[in-house]
Scaffold this active site. Structure first.
Site, PDB file in Angstrom:
ATOM      1  CB  SER A 776      -0.950  -0.006   1.198  1.00 53.06           C
ATOM      2  OG  SER A 776      -0.194  -0.038   2.372  1.00 53.06           O
ATOM      3  CE  LYS A 819      -2.797   1.051   5.349  1.00 56.94           C
ATOM      4  NZ  LYS A 819      -2.890   0.577   3.975  1.00 56.94           N
TER       5      LYS A 819
END
Ligand code: ADP
Length: 872
Positions: A776, A819
């Site tokens: 990611s 996140k």
């Protein structure tokens, strides 16, 4: 020698003797049964009553000449008695020694011609010395060998000459036949004396050794006898005292206890058998100890005892709310679970697994479930368990064997239906000592766990009524077969607002009571709590927060003691003080309402967002303004805390009488620094100013989300890609992909075609040496490289996540919640992420949604363009 006869050769009837060597001066009875021998005796009786007595070499009925030792003794028959059974009893006296010279057969009996060995009576100094030695050796011998009659000892002591001495000794000590024959036939006096000394000394040695052994054996026997005697005495004493004496091994008592527990038939049968075995063992023996421990385990384990469940769902809901803030989803799921559990006692449902970063309340939620259900609670940590035996126990043949953790915990709870929390299931590992995961599977699998086999117990144990709850930091690392049977309930990290709520409503009251200050009026201002959250913790959960708050409260406790507040005043005094504090006069420092209302926080967030957008417009220095501050009242309070009682009594120390007000204090932000030292974390991010070549990615780790700054530097060089900062393989590949993508689209970014020519690209991901991997970071890497080449900084306060492909697609990522929370925690105001992740945003807490901006990009190009202030 008989003075009547002349020395020299003689002819005499022979009586062969079995195992008997006769010496002169000896009077011996013996039986004669063999016709030859009887005839020989008769012949002697008919003559001068003399026979030659020689020992047979072998125990045979009809000895041949060579089977008889040639050396023997002339014996005078003193008495002869015919017995009714045909045998003859003879009493004879040894007279002289002789050696057979020739066999003469007469009258169907042995007759022999012998040579008489003369008895020597001369005394020489050598003989005297040797006789002395013999006496010495014999004295020692007689000391060991108690069987020699005293008259024999006296006779030996008085022996006037050497041969008599030797003959008497030989006649009285037990020696083997060949030895006796050897001593019988020796002619030389000195030689005979020497031989007997040697014999006696070797016998002495043997006897000394035997004696030593005998003493040892005797001692041991004495101890056993003593033990036996004492045990018997103890029994007698117990009997006198009216105590049960027939159960020294404890078997009866154990049997009674086991029967009371009412275990299943199979278990009962086995344990009763073992009880019987125990009663037969020596109570002190090690085996009996092992068996008793085993039976005690059976007696201690719960087999039937159940605790009554709370069937009131509303009460359960109230209890869950009492213990934990928010956690709506997990609580809902738990209540459903409880409801179904009530309807169906033995529910074969999946096992609940709480997954989330540390300190988010997974364990304490498990405890709360137990409280809500009214069940016992037990927790086993599986972190680092490698050995199957830790789950399933060791076989009881091992020294110090015990059941595994599961049954040990069951014993602790005392009921068969506790809430059983298996902490950190994702941390078990397997090695050569077996696979603990498969043992755990047997524990958790509703199909198998009604007959769980522990190696130690050796009988099946029913775990089917236990409510198992597991926890993990990451669902990915839970062994597959286990994960299959689990229902994952995510408990993500908390936002600042949630932490504030948890601190005010749960942690502070809890810590006050744990530190003995529940009676005191201690209040934390909101900015103080925020200061702890921002300056002293950097976590998804609230564990460090709790630790820091506990630290502050301990300091306050010290202060209270120092000021003379030692014993808790009565409850009414506390209430009065609280009431007074609430309507305190103007002059007194204000006791601030500390738990922020959600509305207030929302306003604060909105302000923060507004200010955040200012920052976006270029006010980098104003970053701190994102978080609303309380008006700084530190100036008013010199020391940062405010002791209400002190303030009201004009600054004088509290009067140490019962009338005085209870200890009251308000903790402010500046007091925090005094209590906890300088902040451990900077309130703002390290890279406050936007810089070319710097991008902030977001990563997911087991400890929650984390900010991942990526730095890129362009150097002159042959075109290498240098990667530093604990990067995993996936990240390295992402970096190459990002670079290739930029090279394909160089025109779009107004870069020269050969922008990478003669340039090395150094990519560094700082922030400690935590291994970083995962796909990611693709967009972050691309953004940082692009920024480094163009010299344009990425917009301030932007964090990003997303995987890119060579063709420019932006792929969705996982762990959105964690996140975004990490970005929020790190004062980022905007998160850029793939369009496909838009749906995940809905699950975010409201205050995060209102205080953060989200940019969703359909592809990599769109994403990169959105990150730079000017259109590139
Ligand atoms: P975990 O098992 O997830 O690592 P713990 O259960 O040990 O975390 O929680 C750490 C501390 O945080 C506990 O004292 C717990 O009571 C507190 N805590 C965590 N989440 C909450 C919450 N939502 N409400 C109240 N207290 C909480």
């Amino acid at each position: 020698m008989n003075p009547m006869r002349k020395p020299g050769k003689q002819e005499l009837p022979l009586v062969p003797l079995r195992e008997l060597v006769i010496f002169p001066h000896m009077v011996v009875p013996f039986f004669v049964g063999r016709p030859g021998s009887i005839r020989a005796v008769e012949d002697a009786m008919n003559g001068d009553r003399l026979v030659f007595l020689a020992c047979q070499k072998k125990d045979v009925d009809d000895p041949k000449e060579e089977e008889i030792y040639p050396a023997g003794t002339v014996g005078r028959i003193l008495q002869m008695l015919r017995l009714p059974d045909g045998n003859v009893r003879v009493l004879a006296q040894g007279e002289e020694r002789g050696i057979i010279q020739r066999y003469l057969h007469a009258n169907n009996a042995f007759h022999v011609q012998i040579k008489v060995i003369e008895e020597r009576r001369e005394i020489t100094p050598q003989v005297t010395a040797l006789m002395e030695s013999v006496h010495e050796a014999f004295k020692r011998y007689a000391k060991f060998q108690k069987k020699i009659p005293p008259e024999a000892i006296t006779a030996i002591e008085r022996a006037e000459f050497a041969d008599k001495l030797v003959d008497l000794i030989c006649a009285n000590i037990p020696l083997k036949v060949p030895k006796k024959v050897e001593l019988l036939q020796l002619e030389e006096t000195a030689e005979r004396l020497e031989a007997i000394v040697v014999t006696l000394e070797s016998e002495n040695e043997l006897l000394a050794l035997q004696n030593k052994i005998n003493i040892k054996v005797k001692k041991r026997l004495e101890k056993n006898q003593k033990d036996y005697f004492l045990t018997e005495q103890l029994k007698e004493i117990n009997r006198e005292l009216g105590r049960d004496d027939g159960d020294a091994s404890g078997a009866q008592e154990l049997e009674k206890r086991i029967r009371e527990k009412n275990p299943p038939q199979e278990v009962l049968d086995k344990s009763l058998k073992e009880c019987r075995r125990l009663s037969k063992l020596q109570p002190m023996s090690p085996e009996s100890g092992v068996l008793r421990t085993y039976l005690e385990w059976i007696a201690d384990l719960p087999w039937h005892d159940v605790s009554e469940d709370n069937r009131d769902i509303d009460l359960a809901a109230r209890i869950l709310d009492e213990d934990h803030f928010d956690m709506k989803k997990p609580k809902e799921r738990i209540l459903d679970f409880i409801a179904v559990h009530q309807l169906k006692e033995r529910m074969k449902g999946p096992i609940l697994c709480f997954v989330g970063p540390p300190g988010t309340g997974k364990t304490s939620l498990g405890k709360s479930v137990a409280r809500a259900l009214g069940r016992q609670f037990v927790r086993v940590s599986l972190g680092g368990v490698r050995d199957e035996a830790e789950i399933r126990g060791h076989r009881k043949t091992y020294v110090g064997a015990l059941p595994g953790k599961i049954l040990q915990s069951m014993k602790k709870t005392g009921t068969i239906n506790p809430v059983f929390l298996l902490d950190e299931v994702d941390k078990i590992s397997s090695d050569f000592r077996g696979d603990p995961a498969s043992a755990l599977l047997e524990v958790l699998d509703p199909e198998q766990n009604n007959s769980f086999m522990d190696h130690y117990l050796e009988v099946p144990y029913d775990l089917s009524r236990v409510l198992f709850i597991t926890t993990a930091n990451s669902a990915f690392t839970i062994p597959h077969p286990l994960r299959d049977r689990m229902e994952i309930i995510e408990i993500p990290g908390y936002t600042e607002y949630e932490k504030l709520k948890i601190a005010t409503d749960f942690i502070i009251p809890k810590q006050l009571s744990e530190n003995g200050l529940e009676w005191a009026d201690v209040r934390f201002r909101r900015d103080a709590i925020l200061k702890i959250i921002r300056g002293y913790t950097m976590e998804s959960g609230v564990r460090s927060l709790e630790r820091e708050i506990a630290g502050v409260i301990r300091k306050i406790a010290r202060e209270a003691i120092r000021k003379g507040f030692t014993s808790p005043p009565s409850g009414s005094a506390l209430q009065t003080a609280a009431a007074e504090a609430a309507d305190a006069p103007q002059g007194a420092p204000q006791a601030v309402e500390l738990s922020a209302s959600p509305a207030a926080v929302e306003t604060e967030r909105r302000d923060a967002r507004k200010e955040g957008s200012d920052i976006e417009a270029g006010d980098a220095g104003g970053h701190e303004a994102q978080v609303a501050q309380e008006p700084d009242e530190d100036d008013e309070e010199a020391d940062g805390t405010d002791n209400l009682s002190e303030a009201r009594s004009g600054g004088k120390p509290a009067a140490p009488d019962s009338e005085r007000r209870p200890f009251a204090t308000v903790v402010t932000a500046s007091a925090i620094v005094r209590y906890l030292g300088n902040p451990k974390f900077q309130g703002d991010i390290v890279y406050r100013e936007p810089r070319p070549g710097l991008a902030h990615g977001l990563a997911w780790t087991e400890l929650g989300g984390t900010l991942l700054p990526v730095e890129v530097a362009i150097l002159d060089g042959p075109g290498d890609l240098i990667l530093t900062g604990s990067l995993g393989d996936v990240m390295k590949e992402s970096a190459r992909t990002a670079l290739s993508f930029l090279r394909v689209h160089y025109r779009r970014f107004k870069l020269p075609a050969d922008f990478q020519k003669d340039k090395d690209i150094h990519i560094h991901v700082p922030e400690g040496a935590i291994p970083k991997d995962g796909p990611s970071a693709g967009i972050t890497l691309a953004a940082a490289i692009l920024s480094a080449f163009t010299g344009e900084a990425i917009k301030q306060g932007y964090a990003m996540t997303g995987e890119i492909t060579l063709t420019g697609r932006l792929l969705p990522i996982g762990g959105v919640k964690e996140k975004v929370l990490a970005a929020h925690r790190n004062r980022m105001h905007t998160v850029l992420m793939p369009e496909a992740n838009r749906k995940d945003i809905e699950e975010l807490p409201r205050e995060v949604l209102v205080s953060m901006k989200f940019v969703f990009a359909g592809n990599a190009l769109e994403a990169l363009l959105a990150l730079f202030p000017e259109p590139l």
